[in-house]
Design a protein around this motif. Structure first.
Motif, mmCIF file in Angstrom:
data_model
loop_
_atom_site.group_PDB
_atom_site.id
_atom_site.type_symbol
_atom_site.label_atom_id
_atom_site.label_comp_id
_atom_site.label_asym_id
_atom_site.label_seq_id
_atom_site.Cartn_x
_atom_site.Cartn_y
_atom_site.Cartn_z
ATOM 1 N N MET A 146 -75.808 -86.131 -6.493
ATOM 2 C CA MET A 146 -76.555 -85.567 -5.374
ATOM 3 C C MET A 146 -76.915 -84.102 -5.626
ATOM 4 N N LYS A 147 -76.058 -83.384 -6.347
ATOM 5 C CA LYS A 147 -76.327 -81.965 -6.640
ATOM 6 C C LYS A 147 -77.441 -81.802 -7.669
ATOM 7 N N VAL A 148 -77.455 -82.662 -8.692
ATOM 8 C CA VAL A 148 -78.414 -82.464 -9.796
ATOM 9 C C VAL A 148 -79.675 -83.318 -9.657
ATOM 10 N N ASP A 149 -79.577 -84.439 -8.925
ATOM 11 C CA ASP A 149 -80.715 -85.351 -8.803
ATOM 12 C C ASP A 149 -80.667 -86.054 -7.442
ATOM 13 N N ARG A 163 -75.319 -97.462 -12.125
ATOM 14 C CA ARG A 163 -76.579 -96.733 -11.950
ATOM 15 C C ARG A 163 -76.348 -95.244 -11.723
ATOM 16 N N VAL A 164 -75.267 -94.888 -11.028
ATOM 17 C CA VAL A 164 -74.937 -93.463 -10.835
ATOM 18 C C VAL A 164 -74.693 -92.806 -12.187
ATOM 19 N N HIS A 171 -79.757 -86.984 -16.873
ATOM 20 C CA HIS A 171 -79.802 -85.548 -16.595
ATOM 21 C C HIS A 171 -79.048 -84.760 -17.664
ATOM 22 N N HIS A 172 -77.910 -85.283 -18.086
ATOM 23 C CA HIS A 172 -77.096 -84.620 -19.122
ATOM 24 C C HIS A 172 -77.873 -84.512 -20.438
ATOM 25 N N GLU A 180 -88.275 -86.876 -12.957
ATOM 26 C CA GLU A 180 -88.980 -85.883 -13.782
ATOM 27 C C GLU A 180 -89.248 -86.398 -15.193
ATOM 28 N N THR A 181 -88.324 -87.173 -15.738
ATOM 29 C CA THR A 181 -88.543 -87.702 -17.088
ATOM 30 C C THR A 181 -89.740 -88.645 -17.110
ATOM 31 N N HIS A 182 -89.989 -89.316 -15.977
ATOM 32 C CA HIS A 182 -91.156 -90.184 -15.879
ATOM 33 C C HIS A 182 -92.414 -89.401 -15.502
ATOM 34 N N ALA A 183 -92.251 -88.473 -14.557
ATOM 35 C CA ALA A 183 -93.426 -87.848 -13.942
ATOM 36 C C ALA A 183 -94.072 -86.768 -14.800
ATOM 37 N N ASN A 184 -93.432 -86.355 -15.887
ATOM 38 C CA ASN A 184 -94.027 -85.314 -16.723
ATOM 39 C C ASN A 184 -95.252 -85.807 -17.489
ATOM 40 N N GLN A 185 -95.446 -87.094 -17.517
ATOM 41 C CA GLN A 185 -96.644 -87.620 -18.150
ATOM 42 C C GLN A 185 -97.867 -87.259 -17.293
#
Length: 317
Positions: A146-149, A163-164, A171-172, A180-185
């Protein structure tokens, strides 16, 4: 050059009026509607997801509704595959695919040339998280996520440890959230697309959202949630949906019913705000104000004129 298939996409926050507009457009342009909602895919989750009723369809075919059981997972990658298949089928019938929904990443990934690449993994890190889950408990890992994503955390039940851990691992390894890993495209549209966004004054929208929640409760939302609760459905993606997770807290005795209802309204309003932010930042949308100042007939005529100009098609009315 290959001719692109023509599609209409209607996006916007919850309760803004997407369903009503989509039916009218489908009748004008021999359309078939594809749900772009990540929760309407689940059987038995009708009221809380504002699923269209049979008599409201007015004979217009609807797709990607009631295709999964509530205990099954569903991903943007799977949605992409299913939606593109439906677009092919509908276009082959010389009908117009109309995608309607509010799940931003799902719709974006399906209509753009968007590739899901497998994020890197770190088996050692994953193993350490698995050990922590055993010693510290599932909630500790979920709190960390919850803190990082927070976007991923809000969609994943704390007890769905696999899944957690995967979201924390992404993120690590990348320093980015799963989204973000998907949306940077920044890919291109793969269809000839009329992308229509619906919006309205915030106070008016929030009033509609509150009213919709009250209506859902009158229609039996609590009984719908009780049925899922009694079936023992817990560690499921579906139960993280707004309208279900809040009433689960009530059914678990953690909060009162009135607190659950207020939380449901609050979360719905916040979700609407996030939806609008997503669409404005991620897609090139032609926006239309659906406020009560202008008649629905005038609005649909404006939107129809835009569709006809953008896609070079004519109505059948």
């Amino acid at each position: 050059m290959i001719k692109k298939q023509k599609i209409v996409v209607i996006i916007g926050p919850t309760a803004v009026g997407k369903t009503k507009l989509s039916i009218e457009l489908a009748k004008r342009y021999r359309g078939e509607i594809i749900s772009g909602d990540s929760m309407q895919i689940y059987r038995g989750m009708d009221i809380g997801t504002a699923k269209i009723k049979q008599d409201e369809m007015e004979g217009v075919p609807h797709h990607l509704i009631d295709i999964k059981n509530p205990d099954q997972d569903f991903s943007a990658a799977e949605f992409q595959e299913l939606l593109r298949k439906k677009i092919n089928e509908i276009s082959a019938r010389n009908r117009l695919p109309i995608i309607v929904g509010g799940t931003g990443l799902y719709i974006q990934s399906a209509i753009y040339d968007y590739h899901f690449s497998e994020a890197p993994s770190d088996p050692e890190f994953r193993s350490s998280l698995e050990q922590r889950a055993e010693t510290e408990g599932n909630q500790a890992l979920h709190d960390e996520l919850m803190k990082v994503d927070p976007a991923s955390a809000s969609e994943i039940h704390p007890n769905n440890v696999r899944r957690v851990i995967r979201a924390l691992e992404i993120h690590h390894c990348t320093g980015k959230t799963k989204v973000e890993t998907h949306a940077n495209q920044s890919p291109e549209l793969i269809y000839d697309t009329a992308l229509i966004g619906l919006t309205m004054d915030r106070d008016q929208l929030y009033e509609r959202i509150n009213y919709r929640v009250d209506l859902m409760l009158e229609e039996g939302l609590l009984d719908e949630v009780k049925t899922l609760h009694q079936q023992g459905l817990r560690e499921c993606q579906s139960i993280q949906a707004i309208g279900y997770k809040e009433l689960y807290l009530y059914l678990d005795g953690q909060i009162s019913l009135s607190e659950g209802i207020e939380l449901l309204k609050q979360n719905s309003r916040r979700y609407a705000k996030r939806q609008l932010t997503w669409f404005r930042n991620k897609m090139q949308v032609k926006w239309y104000d659906m406020g009560e100042e202008v008649s629905f007939e005038k609005k649909i005529n404006e939107i129809s004129a835009y569709i006809e100009g953008k896609l070079q098609i004519k109505s059948n009315t």
